[in-house]
Write an enzyme that holds these catalytic residues in place. Structure first.
Site, PDB file in Angstrom:
ATOM      1  N   CYS A   1       0.835  -1.192   0.000  1.00 44.83           N
ATOM      2  CA  CYS A   1       0.000   0.000   0.000  1.00 44.83           C
ATOM      3  C   CYS A   1       0.871   1.243   0.000  1.00 44.83           C
ATOM      4  O   CYS A   1       2.062   1.186   0.248  1.00 44.83           O
ATOM      5  CB  CYS A   1      -0.865  -0.017   1.246  1.00 44.83           C
ATOM      6  SG  CYS A   1      -1.638  -1.618   1.480  1.00 44.83           S
TER       7      CYS A   1
ATOM      8  N   ARG B   1       1.245   2.631  -6.008  1.00 41.84           N
ATOM      9  CA  ARG B   1       1.631   1.510  -5.151  1.00 41.84           C
ATOM     10  C   ARG B   1       0.479   0.550  -4.923  1.00 41.84           C
ATOM     11  O   ARG B   1       0.692  -0.607  -4.543  1.00 41.84           O
ATOM     12  CB  ARG B   1       2.119   2.021  -3.796  1.00 41.84           C
ATOM     13  CG  ARG B   1       3.385   2.838  -3.867  1.00 41.84           C
ATOM     14  CD  ARG B   1       3.824   3.217  -2.489  1.00 41.84           C
ATOM     15  NE  ARG B   1       4.289   2.066  -1.753  1.00 41.84           N
ATOM     16  CZ  ARG B   1       5.561   1.687  -1.673  1.00 41.84           C
ATOM     17  NH1 ARG B   1       6.486   2.394  -2.267  1.00 41.84           N
ATOM     18  NH2 ARG B   1       5.898   0.626  -0.994  1.00 41.84           N
TER      19      ARG B   1
ATOM     20  N   TRP C   1      -3.751  -2.024  -1.596  1.00 44.86           N
ATOM     21  CA  TRP C   1      -3.739  -3.089  -2.601  1.00 44.86           C
ATOM     22  C   TRP C   1      -3.869  -4.394  -1.827  1.00 44.86           C
ATOM     23  O   TRP C   1      -2.956  -4.786  -1.103  1.00 44.86           O
ATOM     24  CB  TRP C   1      -2.416  -3.047  -3.362  1.00 44.86           C
ATOM     25  CG  TRP C   1      -2.342  -3.942  -4.554  1.00 44.86           C
ATOM     26  CD1 TRP C   1      -2.590  -3.624  -5.851  1.00 44.86           C
ATOM     27  CD2 TRP C   1      -1.972  -5.328  -4.563  1.00 44.86           C
ATOM     28  NE1 TRP C   1      -2.399  -4.717  -6.655  1.00 44.86           N
ATOM     29  CE2 TRP C   1      -2.028  -5.770  -5.901  1.00 44.86           C
ATOM     30  CE3 TRP C   1      -1.625  -6.255  -3.579  1.00 44.86           C
ATOM     31  CZ2 TRP C   1      -1.735  -7.076  -6.276  1.00 44.86           C
ATOM     32  CZ3 TRP C   1      -1.331  -7.555  -3.950  1.00 44.86           C
ATOM     33  CH2 TRP C   1      -1.382  -7.952  -5.290  1.00 44.86           C
TER      34      TRP C   1
ATOM     35  N   ASN D   1       0.794  -1.283   5.904  1.00 42.81           N
ATOM     36  CA  ASN D   1       1.234  -1.957   4.688  1.00 42.81           C
ATOM     37  C   ASN D   1       1.929  -3.241   5.132  1.00 42.81           C
ATOM     38  O   ASN D   1       2.765  -3.201   6.027  1.00 42.81           O
ATOM     39  CB  ASN D   1       2.226  -1.056   3.942  1.00 42.81           C
ATOM     40  CG  ASN D   1       2.862  -1.744   2.750  1.00 42.81           C
ATOM     41  OD1 ASN D   1       2.308  -2.689   2.203  1.00 42.81           O
ATOM     42  ND2 ASN D   1       4.026  -1.271   2.356  1.00 42.81           N
ATOM     43  N   GLY D   2       1.581  -4.383   4.530  1.00 47.32           N
ATOM     44  CA  GLY D   2       2.240  -5.632   4.890  1.00 47.32           C
ATOM     45  C   GLY D   2       1.224  -6.683   5.291  1.00 47.32           C
ATOM     46  O   GLY D   2       0.032  -6.568   4.983  1.00 47.32           O
TER      47      GLY D   2
ATOM     48  N   GLU E   1      10.924 -10.325 -21.632  1.00 50.74           N
ATOM     49  CA  GLU E   1      10.529  -8.994 -21.173  1.00 50.74           C
ATOM     50  C   GLU E   1       9.426  -8.419 -22.073  1.00 50.74           C
ATOM     51  O   GLU E   1       8.465  -7.823 -21.584  1.00 50.74           O
ATOM     52  CB  GLU E   1      11.765  -8.093 -21.123  1.00 50.74           C
ATOM     53  CG  GLU E   1      11.524  -6.659 -20.725  1.00 50.74           C
ATOM     54  CD  GLU E   1      10.915  -6.472 -19.333  1.00 50.74           C
ATOM     55  OE1 GLU E   1      10.774  -7.445 -18.580  1.00 50.74           O
ATOM     56  OE2 GLU E   1      10.535  -5.339 -19.010  1.00 50.74           O
TER      57      GLU E   1
ATOM     58  N   LYS F   1       5.707  -7.415 -20.638  1.00 48.77           N
ATOM     59  CA  LYS F   1       5.133  -6.073 -20.818  1.00 48.77           C
ATOM     60  C   LYS F   1       3.743  -6.184 -21.440  1.00 48.77           C
ATOM     61  O   LYS F   1       2.812  -5.495 -21.041  1.00 48.77           O
ATOM     62  CB  LYS F   1       6.037  -5.205 -21.703  1.00 48.77           C
ATOM     63  CG  LYS F   1       7.276  -4.708 -21.023  1.00 48.77           C
ATOM     64  CD  LYS F   1       6.961  -3.606 -20.027  1.00 48.77           C
ATOM     65  CE  LYS F   1       7.912  -3.501 -18.874  1.00 48.77           C
ATOM     66  NZ  LYS F   1       8.135  -4.574 -17.971  1.00 48.77           N
TER      67      LYS F   1
ATOM     68  N   GLU G   1       1.161  -7.651 -18.848  1.00 55.34           N
ATOM     69  CA  GLU G   1       0.759  -6.792 -17.731  1.00 55.34           C
ATOM     70  C   GLU G   1       0.031  -5.537 -18.187  1.00 55.34           C
ATOM     71  O   GLU G   1      -0.809  -5.020 -17.474  1.00 55.34           O
ATOM     72  CB  GLU G   1       1.947  -6.446 -16.834  1.00 55.34           C
ATOM     73  CG  GLU G   1       3.001  -5.595 -17.468  1.00 55.34           C
ATOM     74  CD  GLU G   1       4.155  -5.286 -16.509  1.00 55.34           C
ATOM     75  OE1 GLU G   1       3.929  -5.198 -15.304  1.00 55.34           O
ATOM     76  OE2 GLU G   1       5.291  -5.138 -17.002  1.00 55.34           O
TER      77      GLU G   1
ATOM     78  N   HIS H   1      10.373 -27.870 -29.897  1.00 51.72           N
ATOM     79  CA  HIS H   1      10.153 -28.929 -28.906  1.00 51.72           C
ATOM     80  C   HIS H   1       8.757 -28.841 -28.290  1.00 51.72           C
ATOM     81  O   HIS H   1       8.503 -29.413 -27.236  1.00 51.72           O
ATOM     82  CB  HIS H   1      11.233 -28.873 -27.827  1.00 51.72           C
ATOM     83  CG  HIS H   1      12.602 -29.090 -28.383  1.00 51.72           C
ATOM     84  ND1 HIS H   1      13.034 -30.306 -28.870  1.00 51.72           N
ATOM     85  CD2 HIS H   1      13.631 -28.232 -28.593  1.00 51.72           C
ATOM     86  CE1 HIS H   1      14.263 -30.190 -29.327  1.00 51.72           C
ATOM     87  NE2 HIS H   1      14.643 -28.931 -29.174  1.00 51.72           N
TER      88      HIS H   1
ATOM     89  N   LYS I   1       3.185  -1.355  -7.783  1.00 50.95           N
ATOM     90  CA  LYS I   1       4.573  -1.064  -8.149  1.00 50.95           C
ATOM     91  C   LYS I   1       5.567  -1.770  -7.235  1.00 50.95           C
ATOM     92  O   LYS I   1       6.628  -2.194  -7.664  1.00 50.95           O
ATOM     93  CB  LYS I   1       4.788   0.450  -8.097  1.00 50.95           C
ATOM     94  CG  LYS I   1       6.151   0.900  -8.549  1.00 50.95           C
ATOM     95  CD  LYS I   1       6.310   0.728 -10.040  1.00 50.95           C
ATOM     96  CE  LYS I   1       7.678   1.146 -10.539  1.00 50.95           C
ATOM     97  NZ  LYS I   1       7.905   0.627 -11.899  1.00 50.95           N
TER      98      LYS I   1
HETATM   99  C1  F6R Z   1       7.156  -5.516 -14.525  1.00 50.27           C
HETATM  100  C2  F6R Z   1       7.533  -5.129 -13.190  1.00 50.27           C
HETATM  101  C3  F6R Z   1       7.711  -6.187 -12.174  1.00 50.27           C
HETATM  102  C4  F6R Z   1       8.928  -5.871 -11.291  1.00 50.27           C
HETATM  103  C5  F6R Z   1       9.035  -6.892 -10.140  1.00 50.27           C
HETATM  104  C6  F6R Z   1      10.255  -6.629  -9.272  1.00 50.27           C
HETATM  105  O1  F6R Z   1       7.057  -4.406 -15.372  1.00 50.27           O
HETATM  106  O2  F6R Z   1       7.685  -3.979 -12.915  1.00 50.27           O
HETATM  107  O3  F6R Z   1       7.826  -7.442 -12.747  1.00 50.27           O
HETATM  108  O4  F6R Z   1      10.071  -5.901 -12.084  1.00 50.27           O
HETATM  109  O5  F6R Z   1       7.887  -6.825  -9.356  1.00 50.27           O
HETATM  110  O6  F6R Z   1      10.203  -5.358  -8.699  1.00 50.27           O
HETATM  111  P1  F6R Z   1      11.505  -4.698  -8.094  1.00 50.27           P
HETATM  112  O7  F6R Z   1      12.440  -4.427  -9.210  1.00 50.27           O
HETATM  113  O8  F6R Z   1      11.010  -3.443  -7.425  1.00 50.27           O
HETATM  114  O9  F6R Z   1      12.078  -5.675  -7.114  1.00 50.27           O
END
Ligand code: F6R
Length: 655
Positions: free
Chosen positions: A15, A40, A89, A115-116, A524, A528, A531, A547, A650
């Protein structure tokens, strides 16, 4: 009864938190902080303000705008200069009004945001209910409000002498020294000792305006030090518009903030010094700057972000410079294997790092998802180097992997974008990516920063261990420092990628193929797209396709292929060209990313995306860019919010 208990468990995670005490109207400060923190978590929001002997709260499910609308429409006045706010969240249970924070005790005097996860909340809740407390929400957080109610009442009954552990003996982060531990502070640290799990807590009390108290364990909390005001927040973006002076709060510490000063204690009540630091970016860096979405802004910032990661990395003696190093050169020379731990996009940066580290250092290097690492009991000892990559520095899976590694005596080096966050603090050495704040939930510029930082760490290890000479390292750094210009050039040519993405807005799925460092780039690109566009997307090593996954190919399926350089990896290049032919022969629509001058791919590319030629290990710094743009534009064409994709947050501070 104030509410009914259901069997449902609703936990509060990842959060955004802000607490404020000072002279400004708290509600305004808190709401503007929440706007910056909404990335967040964004499934509910709430605020609390203390003023005129009243504790007022408001909370609503949905985005912050819902809460702001309710406040506007109700004309609710929340006067007071002490307040706090929360964006939530949740991992389980409905994001309802009742589960939104703040949560209060039976008397309505104590308000808590969190948060947690409080892992032992079920037993604490049973204990509270047996003692006659009535809990109205399904959250773990609410137990804290009731435990505080009990603790504050107990201390008051015991008298003033008993409620102050260390009168006069305090450390003040700034301003005048603070006289003694406040009863709410004492109650919070006593309660914290009973909690298991991960938490950042911020607490207000109706009868104590002018004080806001916070605590943390395995979850972020940073203090903003203003003039005559202080802030407690999940990250500095919440208060950067007010102050750039900050104070780190360590593990298992409580902070008491008042307009005249900040005091930090450990959970036993011993005063401790927090580490002060200056935030080297300002509020404008956390604003959209004319772009409709943060993600578009952050994609465009990549040349500067990459340049900032690379700036000043070579000392006048020609040595690679880390930001923090609590290990000796001999420690690094003693390393005999490397593990990289990370999640999501950071994991993909780690996969790229493996190629560079093994090539340059000749050390074996394994890359592992942080969430899996400690559960398989990896073989670690003091000659193992664990590299933890994390943008936020707070990802709990990565943090737990770091802790496990250190328990096994391994050395830990962190690559991180967030100064003062937990993972670098728990590590033996740190390299900051210095990309500035990344607000869009999807990582873009910080991925480039992570890749560059990994390359620097590879060069650092090679140099320290004597595998590469100083002039060789300097030549690599010189070439790396030319990459921001290539990134700028690549971003200048992506308009056709946007058009292509828009034309594919109705596609059902997209496959991504690559080999060597092109494989993590393919992963990657797929992440992208998943998500942001909520589309089925998979990345495969191009050679693995035959395979099994090749059965997925059907007429018209878009397949993106990341092609290695025909100069650097001639043998691989030929194989990837064959792979393109294989999928095209089965009807796939091929989207080929190839370097300038690679004519071999032309006959087989339905869409050809050109990137500047560069050395093989650096190629991900340019090949990733069209994939970011592709996913972002495709999601926008589908009418989606690319800054706040559904179900995501995030900073993932739960395991
Ligand atoms: C994807 C993304 C996530 C983060 C992952 C790790 O776009 O942002 O997959 O890369 O949650 O987050 P960090 O780098 O903050 O440990």
């Amino acid at each position: 009864m104030r509410g009914t208990r259901t069997g449902l468990r609703t936990l509060s995670n990842m959060c955004g938190i802000i607490g404020y005490v000072g002279e400004q109207p708290a509600l305004e400060v808190v709401l503007s902080g929440l706007r910056r923190l909404e990335y967040r978590g964004y499934d509910s929001a709430g605020v609390a303000v203390v003023g005129g002997g009243v504790l007022r709260t408001a909370r609503r499910a949905g985005r912050l705008a819902n809460l702001e609308k309710v406040l506007d429409e109700s004309g609710e006045q929340m006067p007071g200069t002490t307040g706090m706010g929360h964006t939530r969240w949740a991992t389980h249970g409905g994001p309802t009004d009742v589960n939104a924070h703040p949560h209060t005790d039976c008397t309505g005097a104590v308000a808590v945001i969190h948060n947690g996860i409080i892992e032992n909340f079920a037993e604490l809740r049973s204990e509270l209910e047996a003692a006659g407390h009535e809990l109205s929400s399904e959250t773990d957080t609410e137990v804290v409000a009731h435990l505080l109610e009990i603790e504050i009442a107990r201390a008051a009954a015991a008298g003033p002498a008993a409620s102050s552990v260390s009168s006069g003996s305090v450390s003040s982060g700034f301003g005048q020294p603070v006289a003694s531990e406040h009863p709410v502070t004492e109650a919070l640290r006593v309660v914290c000792r009973r909690l298991r799990g991960a938490f950042t807590l911020v607490v207000l009390h109706r009868d104590h305006p002018g004080v806001v108290v916070g605590a943390r364990r395995n979850s972020p909390l940073v203090v903003g030090l203003g003039v005559g005001e202080a802030f407690l927040a999940s990250d500095v973006s919440a208060f950067i518009a007010h102050t750039r002076e900050a104070l780190e709060i360590g593990q298992d510490q409580v902070v008491e903030a008042r307009p005249e000063g900040v005091t930090v204690y450990d959970f036993d009540g011993t005063p401790v010094e927090g580490r002060r630091y200056h935030v080297d970016w300002d509020a404008s860096a956390a604003e959209k700057g004319g772009f409709p979405y943060f993600m578009l802004k952050e994609i465009s910032e990549q040349p500067e972000a990459l340049a900032d990661t690379l700036r000043g990395r070579l000392s006048s003696e020609g040595a690679i410079v880390l930001d923090e190093e609590r290990l000796s050169d001999q420690d690094f020379r003693d390393i005999d294997k490397v593990f990289i731990v990370a999640c999501g996009t950071a994991y993909h940066a780690g996969l790229i790092a493996k190629y560079a580290i093994e090539h340059w250092t000749r050390l074996p290097c394994e890359v592992e998802m942080a969430s899996e690492f400690r559960y398989r009991d990896p073989v670690l000892d003091r000659s193992t180097l664990v590299i933890a990559i994390s943008q936020s520095g707070e990802t709990l899976d990565t943090l737990m992997a770091v802790k496990h590694a250190r328990e096994q005596k391994a050395r830990v080096l962190a690559i991180c974008n967030t100064n003062g966050s937990t993972i670098p603090r728990e590590s033996d050495a740190v390299l900051y990516t210095r990309c500035g704040p990344e607000v869009g939930v999807a990582a873009t510029k910080t991925f480039l920063g992570q890749v560059a930082a990994c390359l620097l760490v590879g060069l650092f290890l090679a140099q320290t261990r004597g595998v590469l000479y100083g002039d060789e390292v300097a030549a690599y750094v010189d070439r790396l420092q030319r990459m921001p210009e290539l990134v700028r050039r690549t971003l200048g040519t992506v308009e056709p990628v946007r058009e292509l993405a828009r034309s594919l807005a109705d596609a059902k799925a997209v496959l991504f193929l690559g080999r060597h460092v092109g494989y993590p780039v393919a992963l990657e690109g797929a992440l992208k797209l998943k998500e942001l566009a909520y589309m089925h997307a998979e990345g495969f090593p191009a050679g693995e396709l035959k395979h099994g996954p090749i059965a997925l190919i059907e007429p018209g399926l878009p397949v993106v292929v990341v092609v290695p350089s025909p100069r650097g990896r001639a043998n691989l290049h030929g194989k990837v060209v064959s792979n393109i032919q294989e999928v095209r022969a089965r009807g796939a629509r091929t989207i080929v990313i190839a370097e300038d001058g690679d004519t071999d791919v032309e006959p087989y590319a339905d869409h050809l995306i050109r990137v500047p030629a560069t050395s093989s290990l650096f190629a991900p710094l340019v090949t990733t860019l069209p994939l970011q743009v592709f996913a972002c534009e495709l999601a926008l064409a589908r009418g989606l919010d690319v800054d706040q994709p559904r179900n995501l947050a995030k900073s993932v501070t739960v395991e």
